[in-house]
Design a protein around this motif. Structure first.
Motif, PDB file in Angstrom:
ATOM      1  N   TYR B  33      11.535   0.959  -5.442  1.00 42.43           N
ATOM      2  CA  TYR B  33      10.409   0.918  -4.570  1.00 42.43           C
ATOM      3  C   TYR B  33      10.129  -0.338  -3.890  1.00 42.43           C
ATOM      4  O   TYR B  33      10.840  -1.231  -4.092  1.00 42.43           O
ATOM      5  N   TYR B  35       7.521  -3.021  -1.781  1.00 43.24           N
ATOM      6  CA  TYR B  35       6.381  -3.600  -1.468  1.00 43.24           C
ATOM      7  C   TYR B  35       6.368  -4.551  -0.689  1.00 43.24           C
ATOM      8  O   TYR B  35       7.337  -5.440  -0.369  1.00 43.24           O
ATOM      9  N   GLN B  37       4.236  -7.978   0.576  1.00 46.03           N
ATOM     10  CA  GLN B  37       3.336  -9.012   0.055  1.00 46.03           C
ATOM     11  C   GLN B  37       2.806  -9.917   1.191  1.00 46.03           C
ATOM     12  O   GLN B  37       3.627 -10.849   1.604  1.00 46.03           O
ATOM     13  N   GLN B  41      -3.196  -9.096   3.252  1.00 45.06           N
ATOM     14  CA  GLN B  41      -3.277  -7.396   2.584  1.00 45.06           C
ATOM     15  C   GLN B  41      -2.790  -7.501   1.176  1.00 45.06           C
ATOM     16  O   GLN B  41      -3.021  -6.552   0.294  1.00 45.06           O
ATOM     17  N   GLY B  42      -2.335  -8.849   0.466  1.00 40.62           N
ATOM     18  CA  GLY B  42      -1.896  -8.692  -0.782  1.00 40.62           C
ATOM     19  C   GLY B  42      -0.599  -7.985  -1.150  1.00 40.62           C
ATOM     20  O   GLY B  42       0.079  -7.898   0.114  1.00 40.62           O
ATOM     21  N   LEU B  43      -0.206  -7.476  -2.424  1.00 39.84           N
ATOM     22  CA  LEU B  43       0.789  -6.731  -2.455  1.00 39.84           C
ATOM     23  C   LEU B  43       0.555  -5.236  -2.300  1.00 39.84           C
ATOM     24  O   LEU B  43      -0.449  -4.619  -3.031  1.00 39.84           O
ATOM     25  N   PHE B  45       2.298  -1.305  -1.695  1.00 41.78           N
ATOM     26  CA  PHE B  45       3.295  -0.185  -1.875  1.00 41.78           C
ATOM     27  C   PHE B  45       3.586   0.178  -0.525  1.00 41.78           C
ATOM     28  O   PHE B  45       2.630   0.774   0.169  1.00 41.78           O
ATOM     29  N   GLN B  48       8.757   4.978  -2.278  1.00 40.74           N
ATOM     30  CA  GLN B  48       9.658   4.944  -3.370  1.00 40.74           C
ATOM     31  C   GLN B  48      10.695   5.931  -2.974  1.00 40.74           C
ATOM     32  O   GLN B  48      10.502   6.865  -2.341  1.00 40.74           O
ATOM     33  N   ALA B  56       7.883   8.953  -2.463  1.00 36.27           N
ATOM     34  CA  ALA B  56       6.400   8.639  -2.309  1.00 36.27           C
ATOM     35  C   ALA B  56       6.281   7.556  -1.030  1.00 36.27           C
ATOM     36  O   ALA B  56       6.954   6.859  -1.208  1.00 36.27           O
ATOM     37  N   LEU B  88       6.438 -11.382   2.512  1.00 37.52           N
ATOM     38  CA  LEU B  88       7.387 -11.284   1.563  1.00 37.52           C
ATOM     39  C   LEU B  88       7.602  -9.614   1.021  1.00 37.52           C
ATOM     40  O   LEU B  88       6.651  -9.167   1.023  1.00 37.52           O
ATOM     41  N   PHE B  90       9.270  -7.258  -1.335  1.00 34.30           N
ATOM     42  CA  PHE B  90       9.911  -6.989  -2.638  1.00 34.30           C
ATOM     43  C   PHE B  90      10.568  -5.659  -2.824  1.00 34.30           C
ATOM     44  O   PHE B  90       9.803  -4.498  -2.352  1.00 34.30           O
ATOM     45  N   GLN B 106       8.622  -1.380 -13.972  1.00 36.14           N
ATOM     46  CA  GLN B 106       9.282  -1.705 -12.579  1.00 36.14           C
ATOM     47  C   GLN B 106       9.860  -3.145 -12.533  1.00 36.14           C
ATOM     48  O   GLN B 106       8.850  -4.061 -12.857  1.00 36.14           O
TER      49      GLN B 106
END
Lengths: 117, 117
Positions: B33, B35, B37, B41-43, B45, B48, B56, B88, B90, B106
């Motif tokens: 997956y 992501y 950050q 917007q924050g974290l 997705f 996937q 996804a 960032l 991830f 995860q």
């Protein structure tokens, strides 16, 4: 669509005090719930998760969380915090889509917990 | 150490450029997956992959693409970079994530910090 609201962006506490970090979620389907912790300059680490069964979930480092379906909440608690608990904490949900494969996590904005001596 | 590795750790580039972020999942994990950050917007997705196939999609821009290779490592390609892409990134992995694997934890890598100047 799912959403997660972490009600406090910052929570300062003194060492050995109890703490509660609040999380509310919104979803049209049943969900799985998670709390992750992010220490400075590190990735996310799973603290605990709720999948089913007992609504009180115990995690690592003395943390626990309680799932409340009627209030759509999943608050994180620790009875006595340490300086080393200083970190950002993220609540996340993943929905139960029968037969589906979309396992993305939807995260809240995070709560910065600062433990002071 | 989660067992998920990401390279590079830091990346500084200019607007309009293209970069590739790399992720190696934990041994035995089939799902990867991605992501993003960011402060505003924050974290979030992005996408996937499961055993080489896209499973996804989330809030991934058309300028971004990803793939998972036969050895299960994954790459996230970001092109025509803009200042707002600074974030960032991830990578996380889990054992399955398909057809019943939603309970899988995860595990997150340490992230790649992208700075677009």
């Amino acid at each position: 669509a799912q959403s997660v609201t972490q009600l406090d962006s910052q929570v300062p506490v003194f060492e050995e005090a109890p703490v509660e970090l609040r999380c509310n979620y919104s979803s049209s389907v049943s969900v799985y719930l998670f709390w992750y912790v992010q220490y400075p300059n590190q990735g996310l680490q799973l603290l605990l998760k709720y999948l089913s069964g007992s609504t009180l979930v115990k995690g690592i480092n003395g943390f626990e969380a309680e799932f409340n379906k009627s209030q759509t909440s999943f608050h994180l608690r620790k009875p006595s915090v340490h300086i080393s608990d200083t970190a950002e904490y993220f609540c996340a949900v993943s929905d139960l889509r029968s037969g589906g494969s979309n396992y993305k996590l939807t995260f809240g904005k995070g709560t910065l917990l600062t433990v002071n001596p | 150490d989660s067992g998920v590795t990401q390279t590079p750790k830091h990346l500084i580039t200019a607007t309009g450029q293209r970069v590739t972020l790399r992720c190696s999942p934990r041994s035995g994990d089939l799902s990867v997956y991605w992501y993003q950050q960011s402060l505003d917007q924050g974290l979030q997705f992005l996408i996937q992959y499961y055993n080489g196939e896209e499973r996804a999609k989330g809030n991934i821009l058309e300028r971004f693409s990803a793939q998972q290779f036969p050895d299960l490592h994954s790459e996230l390609n970001l092109s025509s970079l803009e200042l707002g892409d600074s974030a960032l990134y991830f990578c996380a992995s889990s054992v399955v994530g398909s057809g019943g694997g939603v309970t899988d934890t995860q595990y997150f890598g340490p992230g790649t910090r992208l700075t677009v100047l």
